[in-house]
Motif scaffolding. Structure first.
Motif, PDB file in Angstrom:
ATOM      1  N   ALA A 181     -21.039  -9.599 -89.488  1.00 34.08           N
ATOM      2  CA  ALA A 181     -21.472 -10.649 -88.552  1.00 34.08           C
ATOM      3  C   ALA A 181     -21.605 -10.129 -87.131  1.00 34.08           C
ATOM      4  O   ALA A 181     -20.971 -10.613 -86.197  1.00 34.08           O
ATOM      5  CB  ALA A 181     -20.502 -11.834 -88.604  1.00 34.08           C
ATOM      6  N   ASP A 226     -19.530 -17.103 -84.952  1.00 35.41           N
ATOM      7  CA  ASP A 226     -18.822 -16.990 -86.232  1.00 35.41           C
ATOM      8  C   ASP A 226     -17.484 -17.694 -86.109  1.00 35.41           C
ATOM      9  O   ASP A 226     -16.862 -17.693 -85.039  1.00 35.41           O
ATOM     10  CB  ASP A 226     -18.541 -15.528 -86.619  1.00 35.41           C
ATOM     11  N   SER A 277     -25.718 -14.261 -86.882  1.00 31.90           N
ATOM     12  CA  SER A 277     -24.745 -14.152 -87.967  1.00 31.90           C
ATOM     13  C   SER A 277     -23.748 -15.300 -87.954  1.00 31.90           C
ATOM     14  O   SER A 277     -23.320 -15.749 -86.891  1.00 31.90           O
ATOM     15  CB  SER A 277     -23.973 -12.835 -87.853  1.00 31.90           C
ATOM     16  N   LYS A 278     -23.370 -15.737 -89.139  1.00 34.18           N
ATOM     17  CA  LYS A 278     -22.318 -16.737 -89.310  1.00 34.18           C
ATOM     18  C   LYS A 278     -21.267 -16.265 -90.312  1.00 34.18           C
ATOM     19  O   LYS A 278     -20.300 -16.966 -90.570  1.00 34.18           O
ATOM     20  CB  LYS A 278     -22.912 -18.059 -89.801  1.00 34.18           C
ATOM     21  N   GLY A 279     -21.462 -15.068 -90.870  1.00 35.49           N
ATOM     22  CA  GLY A 279     -20.622 -14.615 -91.981  1.00 35.49           C
ATOM     23  C   GLY A 279     -21.202 -15.150 -93.270  1.00 35.49           C
ATOM     24  O   GLY A 279     -21.215 -16.364 -93.496  1.00 35.49           O
ATOM     25  N   ASP A 329     -14.664 -13.031 -93.808  1.00 35.28           N
ATOM     26  CA  ASP A 329     -15.261 -14.291 -94.252  1.00 35.28           C
ATOM     27  C   ASP A 329     -14.831 -14.670 -95.669  1.00 35.28           C
ATOM     28  O   ASP A 329     -15.074 -15.792 -96.109  1.00 35.28           O
ATOM     29  CB  ASP A 329     -16.787 -14.262 -94.127  1.00 35.28           C
ATOM     30  N   ASP A 368     -23.814  -9.821 -94.812  1.00 39.71           N
ATOM     31  CA  ASP A 368     -23.458 -10.113 -93.420  1.00 39.71           C
ATOM     32  C   ASP A 368     -21.978 -10.393 -93.193  1.00 39.71           C
ATOM     33  O   ASP A 368     -21.628 -11.286 -92.436  1.00 39.71           O
ATOM     34  CB  ASP A 368     -24.304 -11.304 -92.934  1.00 39.71           C
TER      35      ASP A 368
END
Length: 433
Positions: free
Chosen positions: A135, A286, A140-142, A333, A132
């Motif tokens: 993101a 994110d 998604s958050k990374g 990220d 991911d």
């Protein structure tokens, strides 16, 4: 700045050549199975199986991420723990147009090639599957952000990866901080002939966007504030919109300034809520930090890429280009990893400067002969850089001491990056002259 001459470099290259077909097969197999972030079940399972087949002990899922994994190969002797990071998520419709198949296969190849050297010298190799990166969904958050916060990288002495790009190979590039979020307003529906009976969420959203565009005049022009309206209040023009939402991405040249600007955005949401009665909220999707380069790792990787016959973009030129920029560039990220352990996010050439990521042309190159050449160079360069640490304890200490110096200075003393653009040490510049 540079490690001592490494007698294991030739052996590392030989070990990569022995598994050459496996590395290319891994790259092309992942390329043929594009999956979006957080849904990379096939790619994760494939890499887990390939790692187990090469003698790695594998843990999955990791940090609450179903498509993350950790594969370890350890010596009975003490030594540094070196991580190689895999990415394997793709893009909607375009597939592997960011070349994450190359990242995964290169890290896999580097890790596998180092097994006998780790057994001999000591230490451990840790292949980490990080899903991911793109993101692209609201969930998604990374992947690396989530894993960094969970402490996945804490025990590493260094983290390495290489990303394909159009242009020259590079070992020093800056990545910009990012904040990706939704702003939502809840109002009250009513017929447009009686607007006083409702609360217009769309007007509140437009007022918020106008307010931000007004206060931006007091910000540095280098701040990016990009948005799209994802909920315009519904299809009826004769109904007061009950809800409205915008998806926003902000970037700046350094994280501290980005946070200050983001706080002003929050204040605008609160102010509009009070003025209109529409309830405003901010949902952060994110947030990536800015990159903390490690100069020792950069110098080592540059020497190794050059030894493999590749050209390397000068960090001095990269830094000058960065100083001349007027608008933020790429974010990743991996930056969050670079705040936890010494790290290097190198770049391997996939084509000429006109080859642009996130295009069908890039996806085609990543899955064909240029991708195979790039993945082999990246696997060798990363494995040779890791071997520099395994074979030279003094160099490993220097890598870690550099990072600790930055951490002790709260990362405000990192050479080459905004906002101060502190000069590079002379010995680092000399390593590229």
């Amino acid at each position: 700045m540079l490690p001592r001459s490494n007698v294991y470099s030739g052996r590392v290259q030989h070990e990569v050549e022995l598994i050459r077909d496996d590395i290319i097969r891994v790259s092309q197999s992942i390329h043929a199975h594009p999956e979006l972030g957080l849904h990379e079940q096939w790619s994760c399972g494939f890499l887990v199986d390939e790692s187990k087949a090469k003698g790695f002990e594998v843990e999955t899922p990791v940090a609450g991420l179903e498509t993350a994994f950790i594969a370890r190969y350890s010596s009975k002797k003490p030594g540094p723990a070196i991580g190689f990071l895999c990415e394997y998520d793709a893009l909607p419709e375009l597939g592997h147009a960011c070349g994450h198949n190359i990242i995964a296969a290169a890290s896999f190849g580097a890790a596998v090639a180092l097994r006998s050297i780790v057994t001999e010298l000591g230490g451990s190799i840790v292949l980490i599957g990080t899903p991911d990166e793109e993101a692209i969904s609201d969930e998604s958050k990374g992947g690396k952000v989530v894993m960094a916060r969970a402490g996945v990288f804490d025990a590493l002495d260094a983290a390495l990866m290489m990303h394909p790009l159009g242009g020259a190979n590079a070992v020093w590039r800056y990545a910009f901080p990012l904040k990706d979020f939704n702003v939502h307003f809840d109002g009250k529906s009513a017929h447009y002939t009686e607007p006083e009976q409702g609360i217009n969420a769309l007007e509140a959203l437009l007022m918020f966007l106008n307010d931000v565009n007004a206060i931006k005049r007091a910000w540095s022009p280098s701040v990016m504030f990009a948005y799209t309206i994802t909920d315009g209040g519904g299809p009826s023009a004769i109904t007061v919109p009950k809800s409205a939402e915008a998806h926003i991405t902000m970037k700046a040249f350094n994280g501290e300034y980005l946070e200050a600007c983001f706080e002003r955005v929050r204040i605008c949401v609160q102010a509009v809520s009070e003025m209109t009665g529409a309830k405003g909220s901010v949902q952060v999707l994110d947030e990536y930090r800015h990159m903390i380069p490690n100069l020792h790792l950069a110098a080592s990787m540059a020497r190794n890429v050059t030894a493999l016959g590749g050209s390397v973009e000068s960090p001095v030129d990269s830094q000058r280009t960065l100083e001349r920029r007027t608008y933020p560039g790429l974010s990743t990220d991996f930056s969050d990893v670079s705040w936890v352990v010494p790290g290097i996010h190198g770049y391997c050439a996939l084509g000429g400067e006109n080859l642009v990521a996130h295009t069908s042309e890039f996806a085609k190159a990543a899955g064909s002969d240029p991708g195979s050449s790039a993945v082999l160079l990246a696997a060798k360069a990363m494995a040779m850089t890791a071997a520099d640490m395994l074979a030279d304890p003094a160099f490993t200490k220097a890598v870690k001491d550099e990072f600790q110096t930055y951490r002790d200075g709260k990362f405000g003393n990192v050479p080459g990056i905004p906002p101060g653009f502190l000069p590079f040490p002379g010995e680092f510049v000399e390593a590229f002259s």
